[in-house]
Enzyme design. Structure first.
Site, PDB file in Angstrom:
ATOM      1  N   LYS A  77       0.715  -1.111   0.023  1.00  0.00           N
ATOM      2  CA  LYS A  77       0.415  -0.204   0.103  1.00  0.00           C
ATOM      3  C   LYS A  77       0.664   1.052  -0.160  1.00  0.00           C
ATOM      4  O   LYS A  77       1.859   1.595   0.248  1.00  0.00           O
ATOM      5  CB  LYS A  77      -0.673  -0.049   1.719  1.00  0.00           C
ATOM      6  CG  LYS A  77      -2.278   0.592   1.750  1.00  0.00           C
ATOM      7  CD  LYS A  77      -3.101   0.655   2.431  1.00  0.00           C
ATOM      8  CE  LYS A  77      -3.524   1.917   2.794  1.00  0.00           C
ATOM      9  NZ  LYS A  77      -4.362   1.766   4.088  1.00  0.00           N
ATOM     10  N   SER A 152      -9.961   1.339   2.823  1.00  0.00           N
ATOM     11  CA  SER A 152      -9.467   2.420   2.258  1.00  0.00           C
ATOM     12  C   SER A 152      -7.669   1.520   1.647  1.00  0.00           C
ATOM     13  O   SER A 152      -7.550   1.808   0.041  1.00  0.00           O
ATOM     14  CB  SER A 152      -7.496   3.144   2.435  1.00  0.00           C
ATOM     15  OG  SER A 152      -6.869   3.050   4.083  1.00  0.00           O
ATOM     16  N   SER A 176      -9.751  -0.883   7.143  1.00  0.00           N
ATOM     17  CA  SER A 176      -9.143  -0.763   5.617  1.00  0.00           C
ATOM     18  C   SER A 176      -8.410  -1.837   4.666  1.00  0.00           C
ATOM     19  O   SER A 176      -8.767  -2.097   3.955  1.00  0.00           O
ATOM     20  CB  SER A 176      -7.959   0.160   5.624  1.00  0.00           C
ATOM     21  OG  SER A 176      -8.644   1.406   6.190  1.00  0.00           O
TER      22      SER A 176
HETATM   23  N1  GLN Z   1     -13.027   3.477   6.812  1.00  0.00           N
HETATM   24  C1  GLN Z   1     -12.116   4.081   7.727  1.00  0.00           C
HETATM   25  C2  GLN Z   1     -11.753   5.256   7.585  1.00  0.00           C
HETATM   26  O1  GLN Z   1     -12.471   6.274   7.264  1.00  0.00           O
HETATM   27  C3  GLN Z   1     -10.944   3.335   7.974  1.00  0.00           C
HETATM   28  C4  GLN Z   1      -9.678   3.257   7.234  1.00  0.00           C
HETATM   29  C5  GLN Z   1      -8.417   2.550   7.788  1.00  0.00           C
HETATM   30  O2  GLN Z   1      -8.979   1.991   8.313  1.00  0.00           O
HETATM   31  N2  GLN Z   1      -7.749   2.785   7.307  1.00  0.00           N
HETATM   32  O3  GLN Z   1     -11.581   5.791   8.637  1.00  0.00           O
END
Ligand code: GLN
Length: 482
Positions: A77, A152, A176
């Protein structure tokens, strides 16, 4: 030679000489070139991967020691640093930022002869559930490109599901790794807080996030965890896992284990009926595997999304303040600006979701409001921790659907932040309490994947992976057609 093989199959094919690292890598890079215009899993691709594969082949031929991954293509990532390469966090503000060092997870993988084929797409600074907030355009779900891949770590999930890499690393602050794993029909693990070093991961909400392994098989995720877990002197939050082997005894099964269905995550108005019926099928499968099922109520779950967004925006607001266009940012001509306007000009380049988080993040911990928001959130967090510990005194694992909704179409939630935040309702509990949780691909419904989530108590990854492996063994999912 098939690209859709497991990590174990890759390793045995290299060992018995049916394929070479170079052959597999060259086929992978060709495939990436072909599918990337559709999928957009990557922000950058490392052309030198083929040279590295040749180097691994040479080592094998000359009988030198070769690392555990034997030149396997892995993706990372783009919020995890690789020395000398760009780490953009899918943000304009870091578009040209070059990492000065390797993240610990990266150096560990390199030592084991994994080859990093590229950096994967994400929501800007890992904030989102659909990869739609990438400043460089979204990734697309390989099962149906009209749909989001989740987020994400959407790019990582697409790279693995779309056969562009065998394994990937994502980061999981509130789901994410697990959310895109569920949407793309792969396995994604959020390890116990502190099990995997975050040195070299760009911070979003440090108190709860972890780097997590992603792959098509549970065994592959266990292999990757074996090589990234453990104490790191560069990350004081890491814990010693005593070189635990997560792969050995992975087929132990779960006969006699006690499994709790988390009521608040598996019933109710927000749960899609298709997801609900798939979840019921998985419960029947767990029973068939010999597990004993009971229902567990965690009434704090109702408050977890609000709690998560209060705590994470406060931390994100602070973490993002370093992008002040002095050390990180663009080369703007500072002539004619006073200090504050120079900084705010650069910060206008953040996307809408990051901007929203920064505004909230300045507000919730501020004098006069901290008691109303931040302190209450911390109270919910500790109550939730207590409820989770009570639950684990009654069962070995806790289960739920990974995401309460099916993968959705592009644009469906982008203008509705609350609907988007609610997609996290089943995943944030593991982050707020530090426990590990995994998403296992379970069914394809109307051409779209649905994953099942299993939680275990802290540092019980070995047992968690056994349960996940048992569940995956009951599935017979179609291969993706690309
Ligand atoms: N959807 C969550 C957020 O927007 C989780 C994102 C993540 O785990 N990085 O914060």
């Amino acid at each position: 030679m098939k690209l859709g093989i497991s990590a174990a199959e890759y390793i045995s094919s290299i060992k018995n000489g049916t394929i070479s690292a170079e052959e597999f890598m060259s086929k992978t890079l060709e495939h990436i070139k072909k599918v990337e215009p559709k999928f957009h899993a990557f922000i950058s691709i490392d052309e030198s991967a083929i040279e590295e594969a040749r180097h691994v082949d040479k080592k094998i031929k000359s009988g030198e020691n070769v690392g555990a991954f034997f030149g396997m293509p892995i993706s990372i990532k783009d919020n995890i640093c690789i020395k000398g390469g760009k780490t953009t966090c899918a943000s304009k503000i870091l578009e040209n930022y070059i990492s000065p060092y390797d993240a610990t997870v990266v150096s560990k993988l390199k030592t084991q002869d994994a080859i990093i084929v590229g950096k994967t797409n994400l929501d800007e600074f890992a904030m989102g559930v659909a990869t739609e907030f990438s400043a460089f355009g979204p990734s697309r779900n390989p099962w149906n490109t009209d749909y989001v891949p989740g987020g994400s770590s959407g790019g990582s999930a697409v790279a693995v599901a779309g056969l562009e890499s065998i394994l990937s690393l994502g980061s999981d602050t509130g789901g994410s790794v697990r959310n895109p794993a569920s949407f793309c029909n792969i396995v994604g693990l959020k390890p116990t807080y502190g099990l995997v070093s975050r040195f070299g991961l760009v911070s979003y909400a440090n108190s709860i996030e972890q780097i997590g392994p992603m792959g098509r098989r549970v065994e592959d995720v266990a292999l990757l965890l074996n090589h990234i877990a453990g104490k790191d002197s560069n990350d004081p939050t890491t814990i010693d896992n005593k070189n635990q082997d997560y792969l050995s005894e992975i087929n132990a099964g779960i006969s006699g284990k006690k499994i709790g269905i988390i009521k608040e995550m598996s019933t109710g108005a927000g749960l899609d009926s298709t997801v609900s019926s798939v979840f019921k099928n998985s419960v029947a499968a767990f029973e068939k595997l010999g597990a004993k099922i009971q229902e567990i109520s965690l009434d704090m779950v109702e408050y977890t999304v609000a709690t998560y967004y209060v705590l994470t925006t406060a931390e994100a607001g602070s973490n993002l303040s370093r992008y002040d266009n002095l050390r990180y940012g663009f080369e703007l001509d500072s002539e004619g600006y006073e200090f504050k306007s120079y900084i705010s000009k650069a910060r206008r380049n953040f996307g809408p979701e990051v901007t929203r988080r920064m505004i909230l993040g300045g507000f919730v911990p501020s004098a006069g409001f901290a008691g109303k928001y931040l302190l209450k959130a911390l109270k919910v967090k500790s109550k939730l921790q207590k409820q989770i510990q009570d639950a684990f005194s009654k069962c070995d694992f806790l289960i739920s659907p990974t995401v309460p909704v099916m993968p959705f179409k592009f644009g469906e939630k982008i203008d509705d932040p609350l609907a988007m935040y609610l997609a996290d309702i089943n995943t944030v509990t593991a982050n707020l309490t530090g426990i590990p949780a995994i998403s296992v691909p379970y069914e394809i419904k109307n051409g779209l994947p649905v994953g099942i989530q299993i939680h275990a108590n802290s540092l019980q990854e070995k047992q968690l992976l056994q349960a996940a492996c048992a569940l995956q063994s009951t599935t017979n999912l179609p291969e993706i057609s690309i």
